[in-house]
Design a protein around this motif. Structure first.
Motif, mmCIF file in Angstrom:
data_model
loop_
_atom_site.group_PDB
_atom_site.id
_atom_site.type_symbol
_atom_site.label_atom_id
_atom_site.label_comp_id
_atom_site.label_asym_id
_atom_site.label_seq_id
_atom_site.Cartn_x
_atom_site.Cartn_y
_atom_site.Cartn_z
ATOM 1 N N UNK A 173 0.814 -1.215 0.000
ATOM 2 C CA UNK A 173 0.000 0.000 0.000
ATOM 3 C C UNK A 173 0.849 1.267 0.000
ATOM 4 N N UNK A 174 2.150 1.132 0.276
ATOM 5 C CA UNK A 174 3.022 2.311 0.265
ATOM 6 C C UNK A 174 3.509 2.634 -1.142
ATOM 7 N N UNK A 175 3.249 1.741 -2.089
ATOM 8 C CA UNK A 175 3.724 1.943 -3.452
ATOM 9 C C UNK A 175 2.869 2.980 -4.166
ATOM 10 N N UNK A 176 3.529 4.015 -4.646
ATOM 11 C CA UNK A 176 2.858 5.071 -5.404
ATOM 12 C C UNK A 176 3.642 5.283 -6.692
ATOM 13 N N UNK A 177 2.943 5.745 -7.727
ATOM 14 C CA UNK A 177 3.640 5.939 -8.996
ATOM 15 C C UNK A 177 4.590 7.130 -8.938
ATOM 16 N N UNK A 178 4.210 8.183 -8.283
ATOM 17 C CA UNK A 178 5.075 9.352 -8.178
ATOM 18 C C UNK A 178 5.515 9.890 -9.528
ATOM 19 N N UNK A 179 4.712 9.693 -10.550
ATOM 20 C CA UNK A 179 5.061 10.182 -11.874
ATOM 21 C C UNK A 179 6.029 9.292 -12.626
ATOM 22 N N UNK A 180 6.438 8.171 -12.001
ATOM 23 C CA UNK A 180 7.436 7.320 -12.646
ATOM 24 C C UNK A 180 6.832 6.428 -13.714
ATOM 25 N N UNK A 181 5.581 6.051 -13.551
ATOM 26 C CA UNK A 181 4.917 5.188 -14.519
ATOM 27 C C UNK A 181 3.418 5.376 -14.347
ATOM 28 N N UNK A 182 2.655 4.966 -15.346
ATOM 29 C CA UNK A 182 1.211 5.142 -15.250
ATOM 30 C C UNK A 182 0.631 4.285 -14.139
ATOM 31 N N UNK A 183 1.229 3.126 -13.887
ATOM 32 C CA UNK A 183 0.791 2.259 -12.801
ATOM 33 C C UNK A 183 1.989 1.521 -12.236
ATOM 34 N N UNK A 184 1.966 1.274 -10.946
ATOM 35 C CA UNK A 184 3.025 0.472 -10.349
ATOM 36 C C UNK A 184 2.939 -0.973 -10.836
ATOM 37 N N UNK A 185 1.717 -1.524 -10.880
ATOM 38 C CA UNK A 185 1.557 -2.956 -11.111
ATOM 39 C C UNK A 185 1.269 -3.279 -12.575
ATOM 40 N N UNK A 186 2.026 -4.229 -13.109
ATOM 41 C CA UNK A 186 1.688 -4.841 -14.394
ATOM 42 C C UNK A 186 0.536 -5.807 -14.127
ATOM 43 N N UNK A 187 -0.473 -5.782 -14.971
ATOM 44 C CA UNK A 187 -1.650 -6.610 -14.700
ATOM 45 C C UNK A 187 -2.283 -7.051 -16.012
ATOM 46 N N UNK A 188 -2.476 -8.351 -16.158
ATOM 47 C CA UNK A 188 -3.156 -8.900 -17.321
ATOM 48 C C UNK A 188 -4.050 -10.047 -16.888
ATOM 49 N N UNK A 189 -5.330 -9.983 -17.233
ATOM 50 C CA UNK A 189 -6.310 -10.958 -16.763
ATOM 51 C C UNK A 189 -6.674 -12.020 -17.804
ATOM 52 N N UNK A 190 -6.236 -11.833 -19.046
ATOM 53 C CA UNK A 190 -6.627 -12.785 -20.082
ATOM 54 C C UNK A 190 -5.731 -14.026 -20.058
ATOM 55 N N UNK A 191 -6.348 -15.183 -20.305
ATOM 56 C CA UNK A 191 -5.623 -16.442 -20.383
ATOM 57 C C UNK A 191 -6.471 -17.412 -21.182
ATOM 58 N N UNK A 192 -5.816 -18.230 -21.983
ATOM 59 C CA UNK A 192 -6.551 -19.160 -22.837
ATOM 60 C C UNK A 192 -7.337 -20.162 -22.014
ATOM 61 N N UNK A 193 -6.725 -20.657 -20.929
ATOM 62 C CA UNK A 193 -7.379 -21.722 -20.168
ATOM 63 C C UNK A 193 -8.462 -21.187 -19.257
#
Length: 461
Positions: free
Chosen positions: A165-185
Motif C-alpha cells: 500500500x506504500x507503493x505510489x507511482x510518483x510520476x514514474x509510470x502510469x501504474x506500479x503494477x503490471x496486470x493482465x487478466x486474459x488467459x486461454x485456459x
C-alpha cells in the motif's frame, strides 16, 4: 544419438500443434520394438514442451518405452472428452487438484499405492491422498508468492517491499503494477492469485485451509477483507478505471513486458515463478517474496507461500504407464527440468536440492531457496476448488475489476455456487479431512535444510 535428434525436432512440432490438441510423439512416431507405448497429456506447449521432452527422452533411453505426448492449454476439455469417449490418456499431468479429486472420486483416476513405492521421497501431505490412498504425485512446482521487477530500471525500497500500500507511482509510470487478466485456459486467474496471497498473508494458513476446502464462506470478514485490500493496493498504485479495463484485455503472458520498457510501463508484477520464461532474455530481473499484511486480527504467519503444482496421475494401469509413473515420481526425472537454466521448474521431491539449479540461473536458485525456506506452503486455492467454483472465482475477479462496488453481490453469488457444488459432489468425511490437510501441506522439510529467511535481494544467506 539419432533418437535424441528426432526428439528435439518433434517437440518443436508440439509447440505448433498442441494448442489444437493434436497428439504428437515424444520421439520418432514409429513404435519401438515390442510395440510398448504410453500416452501422456499435459498443458505444456512451446518451450515448456521442449523442456518436458528432455524428461521423456531420458525415460525412453532408459526403458525403450515409446511416449506419445499431447500438450494442450485446453486440458480440461480434452481430458473430459477422452473420458467420455472411453479413450483417456494413460497418464495426465494436471494443475488442478480439484479436478483430480473428482476423477479419483468417480473412479477414473487410479490409485498409485503399489506403483510409486518411494513415497518417502515426498513429505506426506505433498502426495494427493483420498481415503488413505495416493492418487497423484507433484511433478513440477511453481512458487506464486513473488513480486518481480527489473533492477536496471527501478528498485523498490525496503519499505515498499514490506507494504504494497506504500507503493505510489510518483510520476514514474502510469501504474506500479503490471496486470493482465486474459488467459486461454481460464481468464481471471492472475487476480485469483492476488486474493489467495493476500488472504494467506493477512489471516494465516488455518483460515486459508478453511476457505480453500469450502468451509469458510466467501462473505466472511476474512475473505471480503482480502478482496478489499487488493482493491486498495491497485487504487494506491495508480491503476485507474481505464487501467483496469486495459488489464481485462491484456494476456497474462504479456503484462510483465511493461517492466522492460524505456521508460517502464509498470514497475512490479505479482506472478508465479513460471513467468520467467515469458520475460525477454538479458534483463536484470529479480523478485521479493510477497509480504505479510496487517489484518487487524493477527494470525498471519511469516514466510508462508502459495504454490501451484502440476500433478501426475494414472488413468490406465498398463505396465508402461506404471513404469512412467515411477520414473516421474523419482528424483532422477525431477532433476532434469530444474537443471535447465531459466527453465522455471521446481520440485517437491526431497532428493532434489536447490543446488540442482545451474549457477547460470541465479534467479532460479533464489526461487528454490525461497521455496525451501518457507515455514508454510499452501497450494493454490482455486486449483483445489471444484471446476465450477474455480471458474466462477475467475469470473468474479473480472467483474470486480470492472465494478468494485458490486463486491457484496459477487461474494454472495460465490457462496451460492459453492453450495450448489457441494450438493452435486458429496465427498465423504475422510475425503473432506484429506482435502483440508492437503490445502496447506506445510514446509518441504528437505533433510539437512533448515527453514531460513530469504533476503529481499540476493540469494539466501
Amino acid at each position: 544419438m539419432r533418437r535424441r535428434t528426432l526428439h528435439r525436432v518433434t517437440t518443436r512440432i508440439v509447440a505448433g500443434l498442441a494448442l489444437l490438441g493434436v497428439t504428437v510423439c515424444a520421439t520418432a512416431c514409429a513404435p519401438l520394438p515390442g510395440g510398448r507405448t504410453v500416452s501422456v497429456l499435459a498443458t505444456w506447449t512451446g518451450t515448456e514442451a521442449e523442456h518436458f521432452g528432455k524428461v521423456l527422452a531420458a525415460f525412453e533411453d532408459r526403458t525403450g518405452i515409446h511416449v506419445e505426448y499431447t500438450g494442450t492449454r485446453a486440458i480440461d476439455e480434452t481430458l473430459r472428452s477422452d473420458l467420455r469417449g472411453g479413450t483417456p490418456p494413460d497418464i495426465a499431468i494436471l494443475p488442478s487438484t480439484g479436478d483430480l479429486a473428482q476423477y479419483a472420486h468417480s473412479g477414473d483416476l487410479l490409485p498409485l499405492d503399489g506403483v510409486v513405492s518411494r513415497q518417502d521421497q515426498y513429505g506426506r501431505p505433498w502426495l494427493l491422498r483420498l481415503n488413505r490412498k495416493v492418487y497423484a504425485v507433484p511433478f513440477k512446482v511453481n512458487l506464486k508468492s513473488l513480486v518481480w521487477y527489473d533492477r536496471s530500471r527501478w528498485r523498490p525500497s525496503p519499505q515498499e517491499m514490506r507494504d504494497p500500500l506504500s507503493l505510489r507511482t510518483g510520476g514514474r509510470a502510469r501504474s506500479v503494477w503490471c496486470l493482465g487478466m486474459q488467459a486461454l485456459r481460464s481468464a481471471g486467474w492472475p487476480g485469483t492469485d492476488w486474493i489467495e496471497d493476500i488472504l494467506l498473508h493477512q489471516v494465516g494458513p488455518e483460515k486459508y485451509r478453511e476457505w480453500a476446502s469450502g468451509t469458510l464462506a466467501w462473505t466472511s470478514d476474512e475473505v471480503r477483507q482480502a478482496w478489499e485490500t487488493w482493491g486498495r493496493i491497485l487504487d494506491a498504485s495508480g491503476l485507474d478505471r481505464q487501467g483496469r479495463r486495459v488489464a481485462l484485455l491484456t494476456d497474462f503472458s504479456e503484462a510483465g513486458l511493461g517492466l522492460f520498457g524505456d521508460p517502464p510501463g509498470c514497475l512490479l508484477e505479482h506472478q508465479a515463478s513460471f513467468v520467467i520464461v515469458t520475460y525477454p532474455p538479458g534483463g536484470d530481473v529479480d523478485f521479493f517474496p510477497f509480504p505479510s499484511l496487517p489484518s487487524g486480527k493477527g494470525g498471519a504467519v511469516r514466510r508462508s507461500v502459495v504454490v501451484s503444482a502440476d500433478f501426475a496421475g494414472m488413468f490406465n494401469a498398463t505396465p508402461q504407464a506404471k513404469e512412467l509413473m515411477r520414473f516421474l515420481a523419482g528424483d532422477e526425472a525431477q532433476r532434469i527440468w530444474p537443471a535447465i537454466p531459466a527453465g522455471a521448474a521446481f520440485s517437491a521431491n526431497l532428493g532434489v536440492p536447490p543446488d540442482v539449479h545451474s549457477v547460470k540461473d541465479p534467479v532460479g536458485r533464489k526461487v528454490a531457496d525461497t521455496l525451501d525456506g518457507a515455514a508454510m506452503v499452501c497450494l493454490d486455492a482455486s486449483d483445489l476448488m471444484p471446476p465450477a467454483l474455480r471458474d466462477a472465482f475467475g469470473d468474479a475477479v473480472i467483474e470486480y475489476l470492472s465494478a468494485p462496488e458490486r463486491l457484496p453481490d459477487l461474494l454472495t453469488e460465490l457462496d451460492r455456487v459453492q453450495d450448489r457444488v457441494k450438493n452435486r459432489w458429496r465427498p465423504n468425511e475422510q475425503e473432506r479431512k484429506d482435502l483440508l490437510s492437503f490445502s496447506c501441506p506445510g514446509p518441504l522439510n528437505r533433510p539437512g535444510r533448515p527453514i531460513r529467511p530469504v533476503k529481499p535481494n540476493g540469494v539466501t544467506p
